[in-house]
Scaffold this motif. Structure first.
Motif, PDB file in Angstrom:
ATOM      1  N   GLU A 151      42.412  62.015 -60.204  1.00 13.28           N
ATOM      2  CA  GLU A 151      41.137  62.733 -60.239  1.00 13.28           C
ATOM      3  C   GLU A 151      41.349  64.192 -60.639  1.00 13.28           C
ATOM      4  O   GLU A 151      40.567  64.748 -61.407  1.00 13.28           O
ATOM      5  CB  GLU A 151      40.439  62.645 -58.883  1.00 13.28           C
ATOM      6  CG  GLU A 151      39.037  63.195 -58.904  1.00 13.28           C
ATOM      7  CD  GLU A 151      38.276  62.928 -57.617  1.00 13.28           C
ATOM      8  OE1 GLU A 151      37.135  63.403 -57.523  1.00 13.28           O
ATOM      9  OE2 GLU A 151      38.801  62.247 -56.720  1.00 13.28           O
ATOM     10  N   HIS A 153      39.907  66.101 -63.884  1.00 17.37           N
ATOM     11  CA  HIS A 153      39.211  67.373 -63.690  1.00 17.37           C
ATOM     12  C   HIS A 153      39.715  68.413 -64.687  1.00 17.37           C
ATOM     13  O   HIS A 153      38.926  69.185 -65.248  1.00 17.37           O
ATOM     14  CB  HIS A 153      39.412  67.862 -62.246  1.00 17.37           C
ATOM     15  CG  HIS A 153      38.514  68.984 -61.862  1.00 17.37           C
ATOM     16  ND1 HIS A 153      38.798  70.292 -62.163  1.00 17.37           N
ATOM     17  CD2 HIS A 153      37.335  69.000 -61.203  1.00 17.37           C
ATOM     18  CE1 HIS A 153      37.847  71.068 -61.696  1.00 17.37           C
ATOM     19  NE2 HIS A 153      36.928  70.300 -61.104  1.00 17.37           N
ATOM     20  N   SER A 155      43.809  51.471 -57.456  1.00 19.01           N
ATOM     21  CA  SER A 155      43.701  52.594 -56.523  1.00 19.01           C
ATOM     22  C   SER A 155      44.412  52.353 -55.190  1.00 19.01           C
ATOM     23  O   SER A 155      44.615  53.279 -54.428  1.00 19.01           O
ATOM     24  CB  SER A 155      42.228  52.918 -56.273  1.00 19.01           C
ATOM     25  OG  SER A 155      41.571  51.791 -55.736  1.00 19.01           O
ATOM     26  N   LEU A 210      36.207  57.927 -63.876  1.00 19.91           N
ATOM     27  CA  LEU A 210      37.052  57.875 -62.693  1.00 19.91           C
ATOM     28  C   LEU A 210      37.198  56.435 -62.199  1.00 19.91           C
ATOM     29  O   LEU A 210      38.307  55.991 -61.875  1.00 19.91           O
ATOM     30  CB  LEU A 210      36.466  58.763 -61.593  1.00 19.91           C
ATOM     31  CG  LEU A 210      37.297  58.935 -60.329  1.00 19.91           C
ATOM     32  CD1 LEU A 210      38.659  59.528 -60.660  1.00 19.91           C
ATOM     33  CD2 LEU A 210      36.565  59.795 -59.336  1.00 19.91           C
ATOM     34  N   GLU A 229      31.592  59.870 -63.113  1.00 24.58           N
ATOM     35  CA  GLU A 229      31.942  58.747 -62.234  1.00 24.58           C
ATOM     36  C   GLU A 229      32.437  57.512 -62.985  1.00 24.58           C
ATOM     37  O   GLU A 229      33.411  56.896 -62.553  1.00 24.58           O
ATOM     38  CB  GLU A 229      30.728  58.399 -61.377  1.00 24.58           C
ATOM     39  CG  GLU A 229      31.012  57.445 -60.274  1.00 24.58           C
ATOM     40  CD  GLU A 229      29.793  57.200 -59.409  1.00 24.58           C
ATOM     41  OE1 GLU A 229      29.708  56.104 -58.845  1.00 24.58           O
ATOM     42  OE2 GLU A 229      28.933  58.083 -59.301  1.00 24.58           O
TER      43      GLU A 229
END
Length: 186
Positions: free
Chosen positions: A53, A57, A78, A69, A66
């Motif tokens: 993330e 960024h 994840s 990601l 979203e």
């Protein structure tokens, strides 16, 4: 119509471009992700899944949308505990871009995923039958599509509860009621 990716008339398909499921990952190059990788990894050859993330960024120069990601987190798993190498991340990026471009080619000429109806007739039939949608525009779009939708888009954030009490009487109504009571006007 577009010059260097810019167009003065806005998106060619606003339903698609404002859909929450619309990914724009393919506008970035692998070199831009490499620069973001170097900024986040700080000389290391691997990063943790929690740093993805932060990497997005850096690349997006702000919070990543979203859909992007979610795409990366699903592709990289994840729940993993092992670190991610640059080669693994780069191959993940290339697979995701290939999938996005294939989806864009298959969607050409069709409405985006934020559109509910594919024809005006379907919309009229649903309206005549009184069928209401389960989701509103706020659940399917990231921003208002029209100026009318802008009003009230974030209403729950700025509306404060207050009670408004109307006037019970003013000088004119008191005068009119006295005239009525005196029998002057029936």
């Amino acid at each position: 119509m577009a010059f260097f990716g810019l167009t003065a008339l806005g998106a060619q398909n606003p339903f698609e471009s404002l859909a929450k499921s619309h990914a724009i990952l393919n506008i970035f190059t692998l070199d831009e992700f490499r620069e973001g990788w170097d900024a986040v990894a700080k000389g290391k050859s691997e990063i943790d899944i929690s740093q993805v993330e932060a990497l997005l960024h850096v690349v997006y120069h702000g919070p990543a949308p979203e859909p992007e990601l979610i795409l990366f987190m699903n592709k990289l798993d994840s729940e993993r505990t092992t670190p991610i190498s640059w080669e693994e991340f780069a191959s993940c990026y290339e697979e995701l871009v290939a999938k996005i471009e294939a989806d864009e080619k298959s969607l050409s000429g069709r409405l985006g995923s934020a559109a509910t109806y594919t024809s005006y007739d379907e919309l009229c039939k649903a309206k005549d039958k009184g069928i209401k949608l389960e989701t509103g525009p706020k659940e399917t779009l990231v921003a208002p599509l029209t100026a009318v939708q802008e009003f009230g888009w974030n209403a729950h954030e700025s509306v404060e509860k207050r009670t408004i009490h109307g006037k019970k009487s003013c000088a004119e109504t008191i005068y009119a009621s006295e005239l009525y009571k005196s029998g002057m006007y029936f």
